[in-house]
Enzyme design. Structure first.
Site, PDB file in Angstrom:
ATOM      1  N   LYS A  32      -7.790  -9.776   8.375  1.00 25.65           N
ATOM      2  CA  LYS A  32      -6.336  -9.805   8.322  1.00 25.65           C
ATOM      3  C   LYS A  32      -5.853 -10.952   9.199  1.00 25.65           C
ATOM      4  CE  LYS A  32      -3.550  -6.991  10.699  1.00 25.65           C
ATOM      5  NZ  LYS A  32      -2.483  -7.822  11.282  1.00 25.65           N
ATOM      6  N   ASP A  59      -0.835 -10.944   6.753  1.00 30.00           N
ATOM      7  CA  ASP A  59       0.105  -9.944   7.291  1.00 30.00           C
ATOM      8  C   ASP A  59       1.287 -10.651   7.963  1.00 30.00           C
ATOM      9  OD1 ASP A  59       1.201  -7.635   8.433  1.00 30.00           O
ATOM     10  OD2 ASP A  59      -0.268  -7.553  10.048  1.00 30.00           O
ATOM     11  N   LYS A  61       4.579  -9.860   7.113  1.00 23.89           N
ATOM     12  CA  LYS A  61       5.688  -8.877   7.161  1.00 23.89           C
ATOM     13  C   LYS A  61       7.047  -9.536   6.910  1.00 23.89           C
ATOM     14  CE  LYS A  61       3.471  -5.772  10.501  1.00 23.89           C
ATOM     15  NZ  LYS A  61       2.387  -6.615  11.034  1.00 23.89           N
ATOM     16  N   LEU A  62       7.222 -10.094   5.723  1.00 24.21           N
ATOM     17  CA  LEU A  62       8.484 -10.782   5.412  1.00 24.21           C
ATOM     18  C   LEU A  62       9.660  -9.807   5.397  1.00 24.21           C
ATOM     19  CD1 LEU A  62       6.345 -12.894   4.588  1.00 24.21           C
ATOM     20  CD2 LEU A  62       7.815 -13.517   2.690  1.00 24.21           C
ATOM     21  N   ASP A  64      13.839 -10.633   4.857  1.00 23.39           N
ATOM     22  CA  ASP A  64      14.981 -11.550   4.823  1.00 23.39           C
ATOM     23  C   ASP A  64      15.801 -11.183   3.588  1.00 23.39           C
ATOM     24  OD1 ASP A  64      16.696 -13.844   5.100  1.00 23.39           O
ATOM     25  OD2 ASP A  64      15.049 -14.939   6.045  1.00 23.39           O
ATOM     26  N   PRO A  66      16.904 -11.059  -0.253  1.00 24.23           N
ATOM     27  CA  PRO A  66      15.972 -11.018  -1.393  1.00 24.23           C
ATOM     28  C   PRO A  66      15.587 -12.383  -1.940  1.00 24.23           C
ATOM     29  CG  PRO A  66      17.614  -9.296  -1.621  1.00 24.23           C
ATOM     30  CD  PRO A  66      18.022 -10.098  -0.426  1.00 24.23           C
ATOM     31  N   THR A 121       3.476   1.358  13.224  1.00 23.51           N
ATOM     32  CA  THR A 121       2.701   2.391  13.931  1.00 23.51           C
ATOM     33  C   THR A 121       2.951   2.354  15.444  1.00 23.51           C
ATOM     34  OG1 THR A 121       0.858   0.853  13.616  1.00 23.51           O
ATOM     35  CG2 THR A 121       0.833   2.843  12.303  1.00 23.51           C
ATOM     36  N   ARG A 213      -7.721  -4.075  18.015  1.00 19.94           N
ATOM     37  CA  ARG A 213      -8.275  -4.093  19.372  1.00 19.94           C
ATOM     38  C   ARG A 213      -9.433  -3.129  19.591  1.00 19.94           C
ATOM     39  NH1 ARG A 213      -2.224  -4.094  21.635  1.00 19.94           N
ATOM     40  NH2 ARG A 213      -2.078  -2.946  19.675  1.00 19.94           N
TER      41      ARG A 213
HETATM   42  O1  C5P Z   1      -5.070  -3.798  17.822  1.00 22.05           O
HETATM   43  P1  C5P Z   1      -4.545  -2.812  16.841  1.00 22.05           P
HETATM   44  O2  C5P Z   1      -5.600  -1.992  16.169  1.00 22.05           O
HETATM   45  O3  C5P Z   1      -3.428  -2.000  17.377  1.00 22.05           O
HETATM   46  O4  C5P Z   1      -3.984  -3.808  15.719  1.00 22.05           O
HETATM   47  C1  C5P Z   1      -3.233  -3.470  14.704  1.00 22.05           C
HETATM   48  C2  C5P Z   1      -3.026  -4.670  13.844  1.00 22.05           C
HETATM   49  O5  C5P Z   1      -2.359  -4.192  12.695  1.00 22.05           O
HETATM   50  C3  C5P Z   1      -2.170  -5.771  14.439  1.00 22.05           C
HETATM   51  O6  C5P Z   1      -2.609  -7.003  13.876  1.00 22.05           O
HETATM   52  C4  C5P Z   1      -0.788  -5.434  13.941  1.00 22.05           C
HETATM   53  O7  C5P Z   1       0.023  -6.560  13.724  1.00 22.05           O
HETATM   54  C5  C5P Z   1      -1.095  -4.772  12.616  1.00 22.05           C
HETATM   55  N1  C5P Z   1      -0.112  -3.813  12.116  1.00 22.05           N
HETATM   56  C6  C5P Z   1       0.269  -2.687  12.797  1.00 22.05           C
HETATM   57  N2  C5P Z   1       1.214  -1.838  12.297  1.00 22.05           N
HETATM   58  C7  C5P Z   1       1.751  -2.065  11.131  1.00 22.05           C
HETATM   59  C8  C5P Z   1       1.366  -3.208  10.411  1.00 22.05           C
HETATM   60  C9  C5P Z   1       0.403  -4.042  10.938  1.00 22.05           C
HETATM   61  O8  C5P Z   1      -0.249  -2.431  13.870  1.00 22.05           O
HETATM   62  N3  C5P Z   1       2.626  -1.215  10.637  1.00 22.05           N
END
Ligand code: C5P
Length: 238
Positions: A32, A59, A61-62, A64, A66, A121, A213
């Site tokens: 990703k 990733d 995440k646009l 803005d 339409p 999340t 992470r």
């Molecule tokens: O390090 P960690 O496991 O928390 O990383 C999550 C990854 O997923 C990051 O790159 C973050 O930008 C992405 N992400 C997220 N929540 C979302 C969409 C993407 O944590 N809803």
């Protein structure tokens, strides 16, 4: 089966990302690419990763108006990645135009899936209710966003594992659930609020894991990746 596990290349430069891939022998696994790396390296990075046989979730995440998102998606379609995304909060017309842009910009015949981010999340009920003034429970809002994202042409959503099962019930088995916030039992939650283990993700019908992470901060990233793979198996496809 690593095909349903995307490793988040959350590094400031390609040199650092490449070093991490080489050091851990992560060649050719799905990755990703987020804002941090893409804004630094640009579209050339995508070409490099494709040459090294990585499947790519871009990733960005646009979010803005339409027309702008539609035109941006038309350009992103030319990169030929596997997955791109928008924030569901941009609304139904934005999702419709994102999909149209993606289809009209496709030059390779390679399908790029359009995914809608539901509620990040890193957000919980309290933040959503008190900071954003969006009422109700995160889980119910996620379900609402998933339902309207599907009705407007999205191929799936980003959600936490905790919502994946209900989304499948409402949107059907083909609608993809992509789940970040994955943690091995011993990992730190960092800024994520709605986390889950790989086995809990499998039991709850997540289709694709995003691994950040829990791998990149692990003392032994290769061992951590292997452990996730063992717990996850082939996810809910097994
Ligand atoms: O390090 P960690 O496991 O928390 O990383 C999550 C990854 O997923 C990051 O790159 C973050 O930008 C992405 N992400 C997220 N929540 C979302 C969409 C993407 O944590 N809803």
């Amino acid at each position: 089966m690593t095909e349903n596990m995307y490793l988040a290349l959350d590094f400031p430069t390609w040199d650092e990302a490449k070093h991490f891939i080489d050091e851990n022998n992560f060649h050719g696994i799905p990755v990703k690419v987020g804002m941090e790396l893409f804004y630094r390296e640009g579209p050339d990075l995508i070409e490099r990763l494709k040459q090294d046989n990585h499947n790519i979730f871009l990733d960005l995440k646009l979010h803005d108006i339409p027309a702008t998102v539609g035109k941006a998606m038309k350009n992103l379609a030319k990169l030929g990645v596997d997955i791109v995304n928008v924030h569901a909060l941009g609304g139904s017309e934005m999702i419709i135009q994102a999909k149209e842009g993606l289809l009209s910009g496709n030059v390779s015949g390679h399908e790029t899936k359009l995914i809608a981010v539901t509620v990040l999340t890193s957000m919980d009920d309290e933040m959503m209710n008190n900071e954003l003034m969006i009422q109700g429970k995160v889980q119910d809002n996620v379900l609402h966003f998933a339902d309207f994202a599907k009705k407007n042409g999205a191929d799936g959503v980003v959600c936490s594992v905790h919502e994946a099962m209900r989304i499948k019930d409402v949107c059907g088995p083909q609608f993809l659930t992509i789940t970040p916030g994955i943690r091995l039992q011993e990992s730190d939650n960092n800024d994520q609020k709605r986390v889950a283990t790989p086995s809990f993700a499998r039991e709850n019908k997540a289709d694709i894991l995003v691994l950040g992470r829990t791998i990149t901060n692990a003392q032994d990233p290769k061992a951590a990746y292997k452990k996730v793979l063992e717990e996850w198996g082939n996810g809910n496809k097994s």
